[in-house]
Design a protein around this motif. Structure first.
Motif, mmCIF file in Angstrom:
data_model
loop_
_atom_site.group_PDB
_atom_site.id
_atom_site.type_symbol
_atom_site.label_atom_id
_atom_site.label_comp_id
_atom_site.label_asym_id
_atom_site.label_seq_id
_atom_site.Cartn_x
_atom_site.Cartn_y
_atom_site.Cartn_z
ATOM 1 N N GLU A 221 0.846 -1.200 0.000
ATOM 2 C CA GLU A 221 0.000 0.000 0.000
ATOM 3 C C GLU A 221 0.885 1.254 0.000
ATOM 4 O O GLU A 221 0.609 2.230 -0.702
ATOM 5 C CB GLU A 221 -0.905 -0.028 1.244
ATOM 6 C CG GLU A 221 -1.920 1.096 1.301
ATOM 7 C CD GLU A 221 -2.662 1.156 2.638
ATOM 8 O OE1 GLU A 221 -2.335 0.359 3.552
ATOM 9 O OE2 GLU A 221 -3.544 2.026 2.775
ATOM 10 N N HIS A 243 -9.495 4.610 1.234
ATOM 11 C CA HIS A 243 -9.316 3.555 2.262
ATOM 12 C C HIS A 243 -7.856 3.357 2.723
ATOM 13 O O HIS A 243 -7.302 2.270 2.609
ATOM 14 C CB HIS A 243 -9.967 2.233 1.858
ATOM 15 C CG HIS A 243 -9.785 1.760 0.442
ATOM 16 N ND1 HIS A 243 -8.575 1.680 -0.164
ATOM 17 C CD2 HIS A 243 -10.685 1.304 -0.462
ATOM 18 C CE1 HIS A 243 -8.738 1.203 -1.386
ATOM 19 N NE2 HIS A 243 -9.996 0.973 -1.604
ATOM 20 N N SER A 245 -5.081 2.579 5.273
ATOM 21 C CA SER A 245 -5.234 1.609 6.370
ATOM 22 C C SER A 245 -4.289 1.819 7.549
ATOM 23 O O SER A 245 -4.531 1.270 8.625
ATOM 24 C CB SER A 245 -5.018 0.197 5.826
ATOM 25 O OG SER A 245 -3.643 -0.003 5.554
ATOM 26 N N THR A 267 -10.267 7.469 5.113
ATOM 27 C CA THR A 267 -10.176 6.192 5.804
ATOM 28 C C THR A 267 -11.575 5.711 6.124
ATOM 29 O O THR A 267 -12.568 6.375 5.813
ATOM 30 C CB THR A 267 -9.261 6.255 7.043
ATOM 31 O OG1 THR A 267 -8.974 4.917 7.481
ATOM 32 C CG2 THR A 267 -9.919 7.021 8.189
ATOM 33 N N GLN A 270 -13.268 0.131 9.212
ATOM 34 C CA GLN A 270 -12.522 -1.133 9.411
ATOM 35 C C GLN A 270 -11.098 -0.895 9.898
ATOM 36 O O GLN A 270 -10.508 -1.774 10.532
ATOM 37 C CB GLN A 270 -12.520 -2.000 8.138
ATOM 38 C CG GLN A 270 -12.136 -1.334 6.859
ATOM 39 C CD GLN A 270 -13.354 -0.781 6.117
ATOM 40 O OE1 GLN A 270 -14.262 -0.252 6.741
ATOM 41 N NE2 GLN A 270 -13.354 -0.884 4.802
ATOM 42 N N TYR A 271 -10.550 0.295 9.641
ATOM 43 C CA TYR A 271 -9.168 0.563 10.067
ATOM 44 C C TYR A 271 -9.108 1.153 11.482
ATOM 45 O O TYR A 271 -8.024 1.358 12.025
ATOM 46 C CB TYR A 271 -8.468 1.447 9.026
ATOM 47 C CG TYR A 271 -8.604 0.821 7.652
ATOM 48 C CD1 TYR A 271 -8.099 -0.457 7.409
ATOM 49 C CD2 TYR A 271 -9.310 1.459 6.625
ATOM 50 C CE1 TYR A 271 -8.278 -1.076 6.183
ATOM 51 C CE2 TYR A 271 -9.486 0.837 5.397
ATOM 52 C CZ TYR A 271 -8.977 -0.430 5.192
ATOM 53 O OH TYR A 271 -9.166 -1.052 3.975
ATOM 54 N N THR A 275 -8.797 -5.498 13.285
ATOM 55 C CA THR A 275 -7.376 -5.717 13.024
ATOM 56 C C THR A 275 -7.247 -6.982 12.172
ATOM 57 O O THR A 275 -8.228 -7.713 11.968
ATOM 58 C CB THR A 275 -6.561 -5.930 14.320
ATOM 59 O OG1 THR A 275 -6.960 -7.172 14.903
ATOM 60 C CG2 THR A 275 -6.743 -4.794 15.309
ATOM 61 N N SER A 292 -9.760 -4.965 1.197
ATOM 62 C CA SER A 292 -8.454 -4.487 0.744
ATOM 63 C C SER A 292 -8.404 -2.971 0.736
ATOM 64 O O SER A 292 -9.336 -2.349 0.211
ATOM 65 C CB SER A 292 -8.183 -4.988 -0.675
ATOM 66 O OG SER A 292 -8.145 -6.392 -0.661
ATOM 67 N N PRO A 295 -7.412 -4.820 7.336
ATOM 68 C CA PRO A 295 -7.196 -4.147 8.621
ATOM 69 C C PRO A 295 -5.803 -4.497 9.141
ATOM 70 O O PRO A 295 -5.281 -5.571 8.844
ATOM 71 C CB PRO A 295 -8.273 -4.750 9.527
ATOM 72 C CG PRO A 295 -9.211 -5.495 8.645
ATOM 73 C CD PRO A 295 -8.482 -5.817 7.389
ATOM 74 N N ARG A 296 -5.194 -3.609 9.906
ATOM 75 C CA ARG A 296 -3.800 -3.791 10.372
ATOM 76 C C ARG A 296 -3.769 -4.233 11.842
ATOM 77 O O ARG A 296 -4.388 -5.206 12.189
ATOM 78 C CB ARG A 296 -3.019 -2.492 10.141
ATOM 79 C CG ARG A 296 -3.068 -1.972 8.686
ATOM 80 C CD ARG A 296 -2.503 -2.963 7.692
ATOM 81 N NE ARG A 296 -2.530 -2.427 6.309
ATOM 82 C CZ ARG A 296 -2.170 -3.123 5.246
ATOM 83 N NH1 ARG A 296 -1.782 -4.371 5.348
ATOM 84 N NH2 ARG A 296 -2.221 -2.578 4.046
ATOM 85 N N ASN A 300 -1.641 0.606 14.530
ATOM 86 C CA ASN A 300 -2.085 1.333 13.335
ATOM 87 C C ASN A 300 -3.472 1.944 13.509
ATOM 88 O O ASN A 300 -3.751 3.009 12.956
ATOM 89 C CB ASN A 300 -2.034 0.426 12.106
ATOM 90 C CG ASN A 300 -0.632 0.367 11.546
ATOM 91 O OD1 ASN A 300 -0.173 1.310 10.915
ATOM 92 N ND2 ASN A 300 0.074 -0.722 11.847
ATOM 93 N N GLN A 301 -4.336 1.280 14.271
ATOM 94 C CA GLN A 301 -5.640 1.906 14.574
ATOM 95 C C GLN A 301 -5.409 3.265 15.236
ATOM 96 O O GLN A 301 -6.059 4.253 14.896
ATOM 97 C CB GLN A 301 -6.455 1.031 15.528
ATOM 98 C CG GLN A 301 -6.985 -0.246 14.908
ATOM 99 C CD GLN A 301 -7.808 -1.050 15.913
ATOM 100 O OE1 GLN A 301 -7.740 -0.823 17.124
ATOM 101 N NE2 GLN A 301 -8.582 -2.004 15.414
#
Ligand code: URP
Ligand code: ZN
Ligand code: ZN
Length: 486
Positions: A221, A243, A245, A267, A270-271, A275, A292, A295-296, A300-301
């Motif tokens: 990404e 989006h 992430s 964003t 989901q992010y 996760t 896609s 989620p990380r 990262n959230q």
């Protein structure tokens, strides 16, 4: 007897816009906001909103409804169920995508999409385009004429075989956007890296849903985001990265901002709330969270929350991409627990987008209410040419409003939602608020318990050209003379 001066008066509202908050009444007639003042004259009907936040109805500028996808896949929500679900969650405008089929006509895609949409929606809607095949006809005729007719934004993909463009094709469409003043949305992931990693994982027998996230690490990404920024700089035209992430893509966007480039960023829930661990759910359940970019992690959230709070993001969209789980047209494609490569990408979220951000963001003290309004309504309306009809609470604007019920504690469960997907990835999350009433052009479309109003009342909106899409005129950098090269 005194004559009512308004169709509807909302009394004692705590009005929030992207700029201000104020306590006042809202006078509504003929679907529009006519007055904002204290002690307004009588309305034919009245709603007491004492102590309650009233925000502009949400503009969900990234959602997929009844989008044609390769068989046997099929989206679960059409313009009826998708817009009903949106309204119940406080959204009053949606902008889904009319997608060109590779080798097909872009105009035909728009005509087909009108057949799918018109006469069905509960709330108002506009279309983005998706350009998958920038042929000469598309670049010289279809795209410019469609932009002039009110389809002023389009999405391009750097991944997915049936959608992706190569760099030269991206430059060609960016050049048209620059001349015509359109806003380009970019799905930034490096397709070849994903394919290479996917083959390696498959060769090792790693095909369960959780490997979807391993095939799409942040690096792919980050690289595509950096490349999209460079291509936008070369043509000297703003773009919007959809989006985003996590940290690595955000670093590229921050770099662009530091260099004076006009790069916008979006964003999605989901992010903030999922996760990659959600893809590890037992059995095939992880497929429910395959989207896609994936989620990380928790760190990262937090990075995404921080960037929402400090203005790096302009837009918060759902990216609602509705595929049922127990369905041969959905996640279990063909009735099987398919390898991750074949799991339809995307998750539902059109109804939960605003309540999640209002509850965890505003009431949770992470963002202020004006930032909430900017991200969920005002900025998308501005970026896509719908402002000031949509996206704000102002005299003359459509009376698209949400009255928030702050005392309402809710645990999200799929049974309370109105989409036609058989799950929600946000099952069990506790919220401190939900819309008590959603109004679309002054009509109640959600009364706190049930959707209201006639599906089909939603109007198609032509989008104006957005100021935000104008080039910054980096004359030293600009290498594009305004013509489409053959
Ligand atoms: O996984 C996703 N995001 N699916 C929906 C299509 C897209 O790329 O936005
Ligand atoms: Zn995308
Ligand atoms: Zn999407």
């Amino acid at each position: 007897m005194t004559m009512a001066q308004y169709d509807l008066v909302i009394r004692n509202a705590r009005v929030a816009t992207a700029a201000d908050t104020m306590n006042c009444d809202i006078g509504i007639s003929a679907g529009r906001i006519m007055a904002l003042a204290q002690s307004l004259a009588q309305g034919k009907s009245e709603i007491d909103a004492a102590g309650k936040w009233v925000t502009p109805g949400g503009v969900d500028a990234h959602c997929h409804l009844d989008q044609p996808v390769p068989a046997p896949m099929q989206m679960a929500d059409d313009f009826v169920s998708g817009t009903v679900a949106a309204a119940c969650g406080g959204t009053t405008t949606v902008i889904p995508f009319a997608a060109q089929v590779k080798g097909g006509s872009l105009r035909a895609a728009v005509e087909d999409y009108h057949l799918r949409a018109d006469g069905k929606a509960l709330i108002d809607y506009a279309f983005h385009l998706i350009v998958t095949d920038p042929s000469d006809t598309v670049l010289r005729e279809e795209l410019p004429s469609l932009i002039r007719e009110g389809y002023t934004s389009f999405k391009i993909y750097m991944t997915y075989d049936d959608l992706k463009l190569n760099d030269r094709e991206i430059l060609d469409v960016l050049a048209v956007a620059r001349v015509e003043g359109a806003m380009v949305m970019v799905h930034a992931e490096n397709a070849d890296c994903i394919e290479w990693l996917t083959r390696k994982l498959e060769a090792a027998g790693r095909t369960a849903p959780r490997y979807h996230a391993e095939a799409r690490p942040m690096l792919v990404e980050r690289e595509a985001t950096q490349r999209a920024i460079a291509l936008s700089e070369l043509v000297d035209v703003p773009i919007l990265i959809v989006h985003v992430s996590g940290r690595e893509a955000l670093e590229q966007i921050r770099w662009a901002h530091a260099h004076g480039l006009r790069i916008y960023a979006e964003t999605c829930p989901q992010y903030l709330f999922l996760t990659a661990e959600h893809l590890h759910a037992p059995g095939f359940e992880g497929a429910k969270c395959v989207c896609s970019p994936p989620p990380r992690d928790h760190a990262n959230q937090q990075v995404i929350w921080n960037a929402l709070a400090c203005g790096v993001f302009q837009v918060f969209s759902s990216d609602h991409a509705p595929f049922r789980y127990e369905d041969a047209r959905g996640k279990k494609l063909g009735g099987k627990e398919v390898p991750f490569r074949h799991i339809p990408n995307g998750i539902p979220g059109i109804e939960t987008r605003l309540p999640l951000l209002f509850s965890a963001g505003v009431l949770g003290g992470r963002i202020d209410i004006t930032t909430f309004v900017a991200l969920t309504s005002t900025n998308p309306a501005k970026l896509y040419g719908l402002y000031p009809r949509k996206g704000t609470i102002a005299v003359g604007s459509d009376a698209d409003l949400v009255i928030w019920d702050q005392g309402r504690e809710i645990m999200i469960s799929n049974s309370m939602l109105h989409h036609h997907v058989d799950y929600t990835p946000y099952e069990g999350i506790k919220l401190a608020s939900w819309p008590q009433i959603t109004l679309s052009r002054g009509e109640v479309v959600w009364d706190g318990s049930r959707p209201q109003g006639r599906t089909g009342r939603g109007q198609f909106l032509k989008c104006a050209l957005a100021d935000a899409a104008r080039p910054v005129m980096h004359s030293a950098r600009c290498k594009f003379d305004g013509t489409v090269q053959s």
